[in-house]
Design a protein around this motif. Sequence first.
Motif, PDB file in Angstrom:
ATOM      1  N   GLY A 136     -14.784 -10.270 -26.165  1.00 26.17           N
ATOM      2  CA  GLY A 136     -13.670 -10.349 -25.223  1.00 26.17           C
ATOM      3  C   GLY A 136     -13.943 -11.301 -24.088  1.00 26.17           C
ATOM      4  O   GLY A 136     -13.028 -11.761 -23.403  1.00 26.17           O
ATOM      5  N   CYS A 137     -15.181 -11.628 -23.865  1.00 27.12           N
ATOM      6  CA  CYS A 137     -15.526 -12.521 -22.765  1.00 27.12           C
ATOM      7  C   CYS A 137     -15.164 -13.965 -23.062  1.00 27.12           C
ATOM      8  O   CYS A 137     -15.041 -14.776 -22.157  1.00 27.12           O
ATOM      9  CB  CYS A 137     -17.029 -12.422 -22.469  1.00 27.12           C
ATOM     10  N   SER A 138     -15.042 -14.317 -24.356  1.00 31.85           N
ATOM     11  CA  SER A 138     -14.730 -15.705 -24.725  1.00 31.85           C
ATOM     12  C   SER A 138     -13.413 -15.745 -25.490  1.00 31.85           C
ATOM     13  O   SER A 138     -13.352 -15.275 -26.616  1.00 31.85           O
ATOM     14  CB  SER A 138     -15.857 -16.293 -25.586  1.00 31.85           C
ATOM     15  N   SER A 139     -12.352 -16.265 -24.869  1.00 30.97           N
ATOM     16  CA  SER A 139     -11.047 -16.338 -25.524  1.00 30.97           C
ATOM     17  C   SER A 139     -11.047 -17.468 -26.537  1.00 30.97           C
ATOM     18  O   SER A 139     -11.737 -18.466 -26.362  1.00 30.97           O
ATOM     19  CB  SER A 139      -9.955 -16.582 -24.470  1.00 30.97           C
ATOM     20  N   PRO A 140     -10.239 -17.305 -27.616  1.00 28.48           N
ATOM     21  CA  PRO A 140     -10.192 -18.363 -28.638  1.00 28.48           C
ATOM     22  C   PRO A 140      -9.602 -19.649 -28.087  1.00 28.48           C
ATOM     23  O   PRO A 140      -8.800 -19.639 -27.147  1.00 28.48           O
ATOM     24  CB  PRO A 140      -9.287 -17.747 -29.713  1.00 28.48           C
ATOM     25  N   ASP A 141     -10.011 -20.759 -28.653  1.00 31.99           N
ATOM     26  CA  ASP A 141      -9.528 -22.072 -28.228  1.00 31.99           C
ATOM     27  C   ASP A 141      -8.075 -22.230 -28.681  1.00 31.99           C
ATOM     28  O   ASP A 141      -7.786 -22.225 -29.879  1.00 31.99           O
ATOM     29  CB  ASP A 141     -10.402 -23.158 -28.860  1.00 31.99           C
ATOM     30  N   PRO A 142      -7.119 -22.375 -27.752  1.00 29.49           N
ATOM     31  CA  PRO A 142      -5.707 -22.498 -28.142  1.00 29.49           C
ATOM     32  C   PRO A 142      -5.414 -23.773 -28.920  1.00 29.49           C
ATOM     33  O   PRO A 142      -4.375 -23.897 -29.563  1.00 29.49           O
ATOM     34  CB  PRO A 142      -4.966 -22.489 -26.798  1.00 29.49           C
ATOM     35  N   ASP A 143      -6.321 -24.749 -28.860  1.00 30.60           N
ATOM     36  CA  ASP A 143      -6.106 -26.018 -29.554  1.00 30.60           C
ATOM     37  C   ASP A 143      -6.815 -26.090 -30.901  1.00 30.60           C
ATOM     38  O   ASP A 143      -6.758 -27.121 -31.578  1.00 30.60           O
ATOM     39  CB  ASP A 143      -6.564 -27.180 -28.671  1.00 30.60           C
ATOM     40  N   GLU A 144      -7.469 -24.998 -31.279  1.00 35.56           N
ATOM     41  CA  GLU A 144      -8.158 -24.991 -32.573  1.00 35.56           C
ATOM     42  C   GLU A 144      -7.136 -25.117 -33.708  1.00 35.56           C
ATOM     43  O   GLU A 144      -6.137 -24.407 -33.752  1.00 35.56           O
ATOM     44  CB  GLU A 144      -8.953 -23.699 -32.739  1.00 35.56           C
TER      45      GLU A 144
END
Length: 257
Positions: free
Chosen positions: A35-43
């Motif tokens: 939860g500390c690292s959100s997914p990259d929206p540009d992936e």
Amino acid sequence: MISPGSHPLGRARKAAPRTTALCAGLVAGITALTGCSSPDPDEGTNGVGKLSAAQIHAKAKKAAGASATVRLTGSLISEGETFKLDMQLKEDGGLGKVTSKNGEFQLMRVGEQLFLKAQADFWTHDKGDGKSTEADSEAADKLDGMFVKVPEGDPAYKQLTTFTDKDVLLEGLLTLHGKVATGDRGSVGGTRTIAVSGDGGAGGTLDVSLEGTAYPLRLTRAGDAGELRMRDWNEKFTLKAPAEDEMVDYGRELPSD
């Protein structure tokens, strides 16, 4: 010999709560870490979302200008009148239909030749008493369901041609007024998009594709002046002038109100 009450399964049952608690703790810990690292929206996108608003806008306009074709659908409000469009456009012309307060009509432009087709009631002119003249009725019957070649000198020629001119339409539609800024990410027709707006939306908003080529997919015009979808970029379609038996020659000028 294993004495009663000391069966291994019995021990396992007693140990289960401790094991369950341990597992729950591990799962909670892992969840907290992820939860500390959100997914990259540009992936998995074309990377346009990482650009500045001005760069996204410029890229969308460039992609639109380089495309051989496009289909426009939606509404356009001009000088208080609403037009509904469904037009396929290419460099040397276009075809489709337009609906206005006077009814629905088809347009086709092949090079400099512009053709209009409508039903009889479109050509009948109300003189204020709800009735048309005999001449109007005769003209309407003659033009009903036929393609009429619009003379280049006719007052309506320039206005109607605009609906079939890809470059002119896109130049006007893709212009955003005021300072441009990026907005929300969303989707248009199942394709992921990012919004670019002028003056906080008051100057118009474009939804630009985040997949493949950065085409503009939707325009919300400034001042609630309509919304248009843009699709079928670079998809070929046939454009051919009507056959002789599908046309009628009205003369030097179309009937007008």
